[in-house]
Design a protein around this motif. Structure first.
Motif, mmCIF file in Angstrom:
data_model
loop_
_atom_site.group_PDB
_atom_site.id
_atom_site.type_symbol
_atom_site.label_atom_id
_atom_site.label_comp_id
_atom_site.label_asym_id
_atom_site.label_seq_id
_atom_site.Cartn_x
_atom_site.Cartn_y
_atom_site.Cartn_z
ATOM 1 N N ALA A 105 66.067 -24.557 77.511
ATOM 2 C CA ALA A 105 64.845 -24.997 78.194
ATOM 3 C C ALA A 105 63.898 -25.678 77.206
ATOM 4 O O ALA A 105 63.777 -25.250 76.054
ATOM 5 N N VAL A 134 59.137 -23.867 92.207
ATOM 6 C CA VAL A 134 60.047 -24.688 91.400
ATOM 7 C C VAL A 134 59.694 -26.169 91.526
ATOM 8 O O VAL A 134 59.608 -26.890 90.518
ATOM 9 N N ASN A 151 56.540 -26.987 89.587
ATOM 10 C CA ASN A 151 56.839 -27.086 88.153
ATOM 11 C C ASN A 151 57.437 -28.449 87.812
ATOM 12 O O ASN A 151 57.053 -29.092 86.831
ATOM 13 N N ASN A 188 58.657 -24.999 80.356
ATOM 14 C CA ASN A 188 58.412 -24.226 81.573
ATOM 15 C C ASN A 188 59.662 -24.121 82.460
ATOM 16 O O ASN A 188 59.649 -24.522 83.606
ATOM 17 N N GLU A 189 60.750 -23.622 81.884
ATOM 18 C CA GLU A 189 62.048 -23.397 82.541
ATOM 19 C C GLU A 189 62.904 -24.649 82.639
ATOM 20 O O GLU A 189 64.086 -24.581 82.948
ATOM 21 N N CYS A 195 65.234 -27.654 81.702
ATOM 22 C CA CYS A 195 66.257 -27.826 80.669
ATOM 23 C C CYS A 195 66.737 -29.279 80.602
ATOM 24 O O CYS A 195 66.645 -30.025 81.574
ATOM 25 N N HIS A 252 65.801 -28.183 86.619
ATOM 26 C CA HIS A 252 65.042 -26.940 86.769
ATOM 27 C C HIS A 252 65.970 -25.921 87.426
ATOM 28 O O HIS A 252 66.284 -26.055 88.607
#
Length: 342
Positions: free
Chosen positions: A162, A126, A129, A165-166, A168, A258
């Motif tokens: 989102a 996480v 990312n 890539n996840e 938001c 995230h």
């Protein structure tokens, strides 16, 4: 663009008395009984994301020696000693201005020292990312924890769909809710717990602080120029990063989150510690040489005691540290500050 980690480690942890005291707060204690203190576990979970020379710790001046002892590989000049507690905005600002002086293109994660993460591998995924996102974008990313219950002790983040890539968009930050509101947040599905973990690049955060809190930015510029922390820092406005930066930046469309599920807890009280420790068949959680007879639903921490024997307790906290003992009902734990002040 190098990654840097800022660990906020200034709290006094009074809710965990007698285990945590102003002389040795919970972030410097092996509270899980695993052989590592909370601040050491915080460093451990960033393995592979950041070299030790890029870690920074902001703490109270009286804890500097403890930090050096527990984290000997962090450069001594990266341990920033606050002469006074001024909440999280000046704390974070000082760290980020310090990083800017040595690495003006840095990508930064800010994290508290006293949280627990049960799945470090997912945590690293996480964070990686989020760092990838902030490396290429003028954005602030918070880590939002997927709620497992209608929790009233955390602030929440309201999210929309989102975008990358996840990650938001954050619509709004919400204060700690009452139970009915927390239940609605849980049912809605687009509300996350605010973990107080932030990711950004140095240019973004220093620009945001300059825009929304020019007084704090001016103080940081003066500290950077003169090095006079002792006189300037205590005069900084006492304000949280949420109020100082996150809320106005969210209104300007700069804040993202995230969603994450890596077994996070802020470990803010005995109930959260009971939740994270392994339990026996009677729902007791214990650290230390502890023998329990006819006990249920208890949390016991007595790592320093030679032996503790308890019988017939249901729903109690027992803690021993340096000859000080606490025994109280779990339902009364909000009164521990009151008990310890007597």
């Amino acid at each position: 663009m190098a990654n840097h980690i800022v660990i906020m480690a200034g709290g006094v942890g009074s809710r965990f008395w007698p285990l945590s005291t102003p002389e040795l707060p919970k972030q410097f204690i092996d509270i899980l009984g695993c052989g590592r203190t909370l601040i050491q576990l915080t460093v451990d979970r960033f393995q592979g994301i950041c070299p030790m020379q890029n870690f920074w710790v902001v703490t109270n001046a009286k804890y500097v020696d403890i930090v050096k002892q527990q984290l000997p590989d962090i450069p001594a000049d990266h341990i920033l000693a606050e002469p006074a507690a001024r909440n999280t905005a000046p704390c974070i600002a000082w760290a980020c201005w310090s990083i800017k002086q040595v690495d003006p293109t840095a990508n930064v994660v800010v994290t508290p020292a006293d949280a627990v993460v049960m799945n470090p591998e997912e945590f690293r995924r996480v964070i990686t990312n989020a760092l990838t996102f902030t490396a290429k974008k003028n954005a602030i990313v918070t880590i939002g924890i997927k709620p497992s219950r209608p929790e009233t002790g955390y602030g929440y983040v309201e999210t929309s769909a989102a975008v990358d890539n996840e990650i938001c968009v954050v619509n709004a930050f919400k204060e700690k809710p009452d139970h009915d509101t927390a239940e609605k947040y849980l049912q809605a599905g687009n509300y996350l717990w605010n973990a107080g973990i932030f990711v950004w690049n140095i240019e973004t955060i220093t620009n945001c602080i300059t825009k929304y809190k020019p007084n704090i930015a001016a103080d940081m510029e003066e500290i950077a120029t003169t090095g006079d922390v002792a006189n300037i820092f205590p005069q900084c406005e006492k304000i949280s990063i949420d109020f100082a930066v996150m809320e106005p930046a969210a209104a300007d469309g700069l804040v993202y989150t995230h969603p994450a599920d890596f077994g996070w807890s802020d470990l803010g009280n005995w109930a959260s510690l009971h939740d994270k420790l392994q339990k026996d068949e009677n729902n007791n959680a214990a650290v230390g040489n502890v023998k329990l007879y006819e006990c249920n639903n208890c949390v016991v921490h007595a790592e320093d005691a030679k032996k503790v024997v308890l019988q017939g307790l249901d729903g109690y906290i027992f803690s021993e540290k340096n000859g000080q003992i606490l025994l109280c009902k779990r339902s009364e734990e909000q009164r521990i500050r009151e008990f310890s002040a007597e």
